[in-house]
Design an enzyme around this catalytic site. Sequence first.
Site, PDB file in Angstrom:
ATOM      1  N   LYS A  40       0.828  -1.216   0.000  1.00 60.81           N
ATOM      2  CA  LYS A  40       0.000   0.000   0.000  1.00 60.81           C
ATOM      3  C   LYS A  40       0.863   1.268   0.000  1.00 60.81           C
ATOM      4  CE  LYS A  40      -3.978  -2.428   1.812  1.00 60.81           C
ATOM      5  NZ  LYS A  40      -3.424  -3.733   2.222  1.00 60.81           N
TER       6      LYS A  40
HETATM    7  O1  LIG Z   1      -5.101  -4.437  -0.277  1.00 58.65           O
HETATM    8  C1  LIG Z   1      -5.495  -5.406   0.354  1.00 58.65           C
HETATM    9  O2  LIG Z   1      -5.071  -6.524   0.114  1.00 58.65           O
HETATM   10  C2  LIG Z   1      -6.623  -5.223   1.292  1.00 58.65           C
HETATM   11  C3  LIG Z   1      -7.551  -4.252   0.973  1.00 58.65           C
HETATM   12  C4  LIG Z   1      -8.764  -4.194   1.666  1.00 58.65           C
HETATM   13  O3  LIG Z   1      -9.647  -3.424   1.345  1.00 58.65           O
HETATM   14  N1  LIG Z   1      -8.963  -5.058   2.691  1.00 58.65           N
HETATM   15  C5  LIG Z   1      -8.039  -5.994   3.071  1.00 58.65           C
HETATM   16  O4  LIG Z   1      -8.324  -6.772   3.998  1.00 58.65           O
HETATM   17  N2  LIG Z   1      -6.839  -6.046   2.416  1.00 58.65           N
HETATM   18  C6  LIG Z   1      -5.785  -7.007   2.835  1.00 58.65           C
HETATM   19  O5  LIG Z   1      -6.244  -8.329   2.566  1.00 58.65           O
HETATM   20  C7  LIG Z   1      -5.865  -9.211   3.624  1.00 58.65           C
HETATM   21  C8  LIG Z   1      -7.115  -9.777   4.263  1.00 58.65           C
HETATM   22  O6  LIG Z   1      -6.808 -10.748   5.198  1.00 58.65           O
HETATM   23  P1  LIG Z   1      -7.899 -11.733   5.836  1.00 58.65           P
HETATM   24  O7  LIG Z   1      -9.018 -10.894   6.363  1.00 58.65           O
HETATM   25  O8  LIG Z   1      -7.140 -12.437   6.928  1.00 58.65           O
HETATM   26  O9  LIG Z   1      -8.360 -12.672   4.751  1.00 58.65           O
HETATM   27  C9  LIG Z   1      -4.978  -8.397   4.552  1.00 58.65           C
HETATM   28  O10 LIG Z   1      -3.622  -8.553   4.132  1.00 58.65           O
HETATM   29  C10 LIG Z   1      -5.426  -6.960   4.306  1.00 58.65           C
HETATM   30  O11 LIG Z   1      -4.374  -6.040   4.517  1.00 58.65           O
END
Ligand SMILES: O=C(O)c1cc(=O)[nH]c(=O)n1[C@@H]1O[C@H](COP(=O)(O)O)[C@@H](O)[C@H]1O
Length: 271
Positions: free
Chosen positions: A96
């Site tokens: 990011k």
């Molecule tokens: O850019 C991202 O990957 C991201 C964007 C977003 O809107 N929401 C989000 O959860 N993420 C990322 O996606 C992953 C979600 O993880 P889990 O919720 O464990 O599946 C994490 O690494 C967050 O940083």
Amino acid sequence: MTQKELSQQIKLKKSFLCVGLDIDLEKIPPHLLQEEDPMFAFAKAIIDTTHDLCVAYKPNTAFFEAYGVKGWQSLEKTIQYLNKNYPDHFTIADAKRGDIGNTSTRYAKAFFEDLNFDSVTIAPYMGKDSVEPFLEFEDKFAILLALTSNAGAFDFQTKTIDRLPLYQQVLKTTSQYKNSERLMYVVGATKAEYLQDIRKIVPDSFLLVPGVGAQGGSLEEVYKYGANDQVGLLVNSSRGIIYASQQEDFAEAARAKAMQMQVEMATLLRL
Ligand SMILES: O=C(O)c1cc(=O)[nH]c(=O)n1[C@@H]1O[C@H](COP(=O)(O)O)[C@@H](O)[C@H]1O
């Protein structure tokens, strides 16, 4: 990797799954802490047991950066391992980033040239000159935050500006940037109902969709509203897969969770 190659992998594997490597030393099985590099040992085991079920891996750099030089070395080993052993997988550095032009160029070099990731996540807030430096690299992609999965997304992203929600302005404006064919967008699975409108603005772009699993988004709804004729989706799950078990069977348990998602994806792809 090109978008065409990524689409081919999706068709071949009947999967648009991205496994998120959010490696938390407090959550990995305790026996791995005796390894010389526990983060890499965990990443390697997860990658080796899930690679045939997914098309992408997304190491979240925060989890590595939290451990300073050692963490960065684990990240480097992880991407080198992926590039050497699984070169057909699309790799995402979830970092990011985004800053004034000359700084963005340095970020882009770090992730595309030094670490050799296929893509990096970036924030659009600083505008054109902060995004375009990431788009200068052939067969590399910048994945721009459009509508994120978290509750705070409603603070700014859905507010109306010039008669359009800000996230739609982001999509419209950035599609005009130089080399915008190298842009992909993040849309949270928790906001699947917005995908129909998003597809009207960016019909052909790949969307990275995190938020299924631990955050509760629905894979079926994401596919229904977000898929295009090339699929055009990468659905990420991190905790829901990698921490399925915190015992010695963690890798097999992660495989079982990834397989559950892949089977659901294969069913959706047949509809
Ligand atoms: O850019 C991202 O990957 C991201 C964007 C977003 O809107 N929401 C989000 O959860 N993420 C990322 O996606 C992953 C979600 O993880 P889990 O919720 O464990 O599946 C994490 O690494 C967050 O940083």
